[in-house]
Design an enzyme around this catalytic site. Structure first.
Site, PDB file in Angstrom:
ATOM      1  N   LYS A  91      78.219  25.507  12.902  1.00  0.00           N
ATOM      2  CA  LYS A  91      78.582  26.672  13.709  1.00  0.00           C
ATOM      3  C   LYS A  91      77.832  26.660  15.037  1.00  0.00           C
ATOM      4  O   LYS A  91      76.614  26.484  15.066  1.00  0.00           O
ATOM      5  CB  LYS A  91      78.270  27.952  12.933  1.00  0.00           C
ATOM      6  CG  LYS A  91      78.586  29.248  13.674  1.00  0.00           C
ATOM      7  CD  LYS A  91      78.190  30.446  12.831  1.00  0.00           C
ATOM      8  CE  LYS A  91      78.377  31.761  13.581  1.00  0.00           C
ATOM      9  NZ  LYS A  91      77.924  32.924  12.776  1.00  0.00           N
ATOM     10  N   ASP A 146      76.399  36.010  20.085  1.00  0.00           N
ATOM     11  CA  ASP A 146      77.231  36.759  19.139  1.00  0.00           C
ATOM     12  C   ASP A 146      76.930  38.244  19.237  1.00  0.00           C
ATOM     13  O   ASP A 146      76.015  38.750  18.583  1.00  0.00           O
ATOM     14  CB  ASP A 146      76.993  36.258  17.717  1.00  0.00           C
ATOM     15  CG  ASP A 146      77.842  37.017  16.703  1.00  0.00           C
ATOM     16  OD1 ASP A 146      78.832  37.655  17.122  1.00  0.00           O
ATOM     17  OD2 ASP A 146      77.518  36.968  15.505  1.00  0.00           O
ATOM     18  N   LYS A 203      77.349  44.652  17.019  1.00  0.00           N
ATOM     19  CA  LYS A 203      76.133  44.655  16.217  1.00  0.00           C
ATOM     20  C   LYS A 203      75.246  45.836  16.599  1.00  0.00           C
ATOM     21  O   LYS A 203      75.283  46.307  17.746  1.00  0.00           O
ATOM     22  CB  LYS A 203      75.351  43.356  16.443  1.00  0.00           C
ATOM     23  CG  LYS A 203      76.007  42.106  15.894  1.00  0.00           C
ATOM     24  CD  LYS A 203      75.128  40.895  16.165  1.00  0.00           C
ATOM     25  CE  LYS A 203      75.759  39.605  15.658  1.00  0.00           C
ATOM     26  NZ  LYS A 203      75.863  39.560  14.186  1.00  0.00           N
ATOM     27  N   ASP A 239      72.775  31.911  17.039  1.00  0.00           N
ATOM     28  CA  ASP A 239      73.863  31.789  16.077  1.00  0.00           C
ATOM     29  C   ASP A 239      74.526  30.416  16.138  1.00  0.00           C
ATOM     30  O   ASP A 239      75.638  30.240  15.640  1.00  0.00           O
ATOM     31  CB  ASP A 239      74.899  32.892  16.327  1.00  0.00           C
ATOM     32  CG  ASP A 239      75.612  33.325  15.050  1.00  0.00           C
ATOM     33  OD1 ASP A 239      75.150  32.943  13.960  1.00  0.00           O
ATOM     34  OD2 ASP A 239      76.632  34.030  15.158  1.00  0.00           O
ATOM     35  N   ASP A 245      82.933  40.670  13.862  1.00  0.00           N
ATOM     36  CA  ASP A 245      81.596  40.085  13.713  1.00  0.00           C
ATOM     37  C   ASP A 245      81.554  39.048  12.598  1.00  0.00           C
ATOM     38  O   ASP A 245      80.512  38.459  12.340  1.00  0.00           O
ATOM     39  CB  ASP A 245      80.563  41.185  13.460  1.00  0.00           C
ATOM     40  CG  ASP A 245      79.132  40.692  13.640  1.00  0.00           C
ATOM     41  OD1 ASP A 245      78.938  39.714  14.391  1.00  0.00           O
ATOM     42  OD2 ASP A 245      78.217  41.285  13.033  1.00  0.00           O
ATOM     43  N   GLU A 277      82.992  36.213  12.839  1.00  0.00           N
ATOM     44  CA  GLU A 277      83.653  35.216  13.686  1.00  0.00           C
ATOM     45  C   GLU A 277      83.312  33.784  13.302  1.00  0.00           C
ATOM     46  O   GLU A 277      84.089  32.862  13.561  1.00  0.00           O
ATOM     47  CB  GLU A 277      83.280  35.458  15.160  1.00  0.00           C
ATOM     48  CG  GLU A 277      81.984  34.829  15.637  1.00  0.00           C
ATOM     49  CD  GLU A 277      80.735  35.363  14.941  1.00  0.00           C
ATOM     50  OE1 GLU A 277      79.738  34.616  14.859  1.00  0.00           O
ATOM     51  OE2 GLU A 277      80.730  36.521  14.486  1.00  0.00           O
ATOM     52  N   ARG A 299      83.183  32.210  10.457  1.00  0.00           N
ATOM     53  CA  ARG A 299      84.112  31.573   9.517  1.00  0.00           C
ATOM     54  C   ARG A 299      85.443  31.242  10.196  1.00  0.00           C
ATOM     55  O   ARG A 299      86.127  30.312   9.784  1.00  0.00           O
ATOM     56  CB  ARG A 299      84.299  32.470   8.294  1.00  0.00           C
ATOM     57  CG  ARG A 299      84.983  33.776   8.544  1.00  0.00           C
ATOM     58  CD  ARG A 299      84.685  34.813   7.470  1.00  0.00           C
ATOM     59  NE  ARG A 299      83.322  35.304   7.570  1.00  0.00           N
ATOM     60  CZ  ARG A 299      82.785  36.191   6.746  1.00  0.00           C
ATOM     61  NH1 ARG A 299      83.513  36.692   5.740  1.00  0.00           N
ATOM     62  NH2 ARG A 299      81.546  36.599   6.895  1.00  0.00           N
TER      63      ARG A 299
END
Length: 459
Positions: free
Chosen positions: A224, A229, A236, A247, A306, A308, A310
């Site tokens: 990833k 993020d 968030k 991230d 959030d 995102e 996956r």
């Protein structure tokens, strides 16, 4: 361990079996001291203990203001090559300071000098090879730390791709970077559904290392690479915002592992796929309730913007299987906050569709000293990500967030042996747990992925 101030020195850290002994000294200019660090019990996690004791020695040397020191590796060498690698990682990790440069240096050049040697003359030749290889692994882990610690405004998807391209120039790794236009033409719409929300366009980097031309097997590492993020429209909380720059720790880990495999010329074939993007809020951002179709052809209902990671990993996994023809696939990501609630900052969560593939990870973790725990994949959980409007939804209907996130990714692994590592807790720490850590990024996963590929090479 003998430490000197203000002049060169031949000195040693001597780890021995027995109780841990720590003594504080006041050093006069030019005076040497010796510090003995005991290993204690080594039955369960000898590599972790080996990293820890050498890190203790380095930390103490730094606290005492020593400018030069020599580390004697005889005890580490007793545990074989992995013991030497662990000792070197402990030294590098303990000396690490956060630097936003992507050069990989852990300290400004010339500030610290460490001599690494063994007193066993008959083993000098083998030791020097191990020293070079272990140093390469340690330096790549520190490089991964630098990437993860880098502020988001200094590591956009474009800059991340450039950093990987530059890093791979001195090894035999083929690098291909796909820009936004190509991603659209190729159909990576799950990645684009996240990356289009930013003024810094997405990228996807593919790193191909072919160290065993005679073998058909090729490992697929998918990491990833979300460099920022915010959570998108599912914003968030403010208390979580400080960590959104890291991230992309999974992407950094797979890149570090591939670089080290190539540097050490390990006879194995590995392809790393790293989707890179920012998750921000804009007119182009996905909304909860949107339905998209990714590279796999599966439709995805987005219920949490959030979640995102996956989404972008689903396209990258599909690419690794269909375009790169990998024979096994592993994805690694800072994926869920739920895994931190389960295991804190000590252990990473694992899901795998193949018992042998997971057993390989367990063996690799014994060498790396990292901690992993396997989570269930029972079919009863599958209904939690079934969608009324698409093939799959990107969040659970009712809890089990870490398990359902992994099951989401498994739906894109086709019939290949698959494994998923959730390092949301272990990739970064506010307070170091072990002496070889520092506040911030840990480089989690890089050494385990290296040893995992080495095991494949021995088959």
């Amino acid at each position: 361990m003998k430490c000197y101030q203000n002049e060169p020195v031949a000195a040693s850290i001597c780890p021995i079996l027995g109780e841990y002994l720590q003594t504080r000294y006041e050093i006069k200019e030019g005076e040497a001291i010796q510090i003995t660090v005991g290993m204690g019990t080594t039955e369960k996690t000898p590599m972790l203990r080996c990293k820890e004791i050498y890190a203790m020695g380095m930390k103490m040397a730094m606290e005492l203001g020593a400018k030069d020191c020599m580390f004697v590796f005889d005890r580490a060498f007793a545990f074989g090559r992995e013991g030497v690698f662990a000792a070197i990682e402990g030294i590098y990790g303990a000396a690490y300071e956060q630097k936003f440069s992507l050069s990989g240096q852990t300290k400004p050049e010339g500030e610290w000098y460490a001599q690494l040697s063994s007193q066993q003359e008959e083993e000098q030749r083998d030791f020097l090879v191990l020293l070079e290889q272990g140093t390469a692994l340690a330096e790549s882990i520190m490089w991964a730390r630098n990437l993860v610690n880098c502020p988001a405004n200094r590591l956009t998807p474009k800059q991340f791709a450039q950093a990987l391209t530059q890093k791979m120039q001195d090894v035999s790794v083929e690098v291909e970077v796909f820009e936004e236009k190509a991603l659209k033409e190729l159909g990576l719409h799950a990645l684009l559904s996240v990356g289009d929300s930013s003024g810094n366009p997405p990228r996807m980097a593919v790193l191909r290392y072919t160290g065993a031309t005679e073998k058909k097997e090729r490992l697929g590492y998918v990491g990833k690479g979300v460099t920022c993020d915010s959570g998108g429209y599912c914003l968030k909380p403010s208390t979580s915002m400080a960590g959104i720059k890291g991230d992309m720790a999974g992407g950094a880990a797979v890149a570090a592992a591939v670089w080290t495999l190539a540097h050490n010329q390990v006879p194995v074939n590995v392809t790393a796929v790293i989707p890179m993007c920012e998750n921000r809020i804009s007119r182009e951002s996905s909304l909860p309730g949107d339905v998209i179709t990714g590279l796999s052809g599966k439709s995805i209902e987005i219920l949490n913007t959030d979640a995102e990671g996956r989404l972008i990993l689903s396209d990258a996994i599909t690419w690794a299987i269909e375009k790169e023809k990998v024979t096994k696939v592993l994805d690694i990501a800072t994926l869920t906050g739920a895994v931190v609630q389960m295991f804190g900052f000590v252990t990473a969560g694992v899901m795998s569709s193949d018992d042998d593939w997971f057993a390989d990870l367990q063996a690799a973790a014994l060498h790396s000293g990292e901690k992993y725990w396997r989570l269930p994949m029972d079919e009863e959980y599958e209904s939690l990500i079934d969608s009324d409007y698409a093939d799959v939804r990107n969040t659970s209907k009712d809890g089990c967030g870490t398990v359902t996130a992994g099951l989401f990714l498994h739906r894109f692994a086709q019939d290949l042996p698959w494994m998923h590592l959730d390092i949301a807790g272990t990739a970064s720490v506010k307070s170091p747990i072990w002496k070889f850590q520092s506040t911030g990024a840990t480089g989690a996963g890089a050494n385990t992925l290296y040893y995992l590929a080495e095991q494949e090479a021995r088959r």
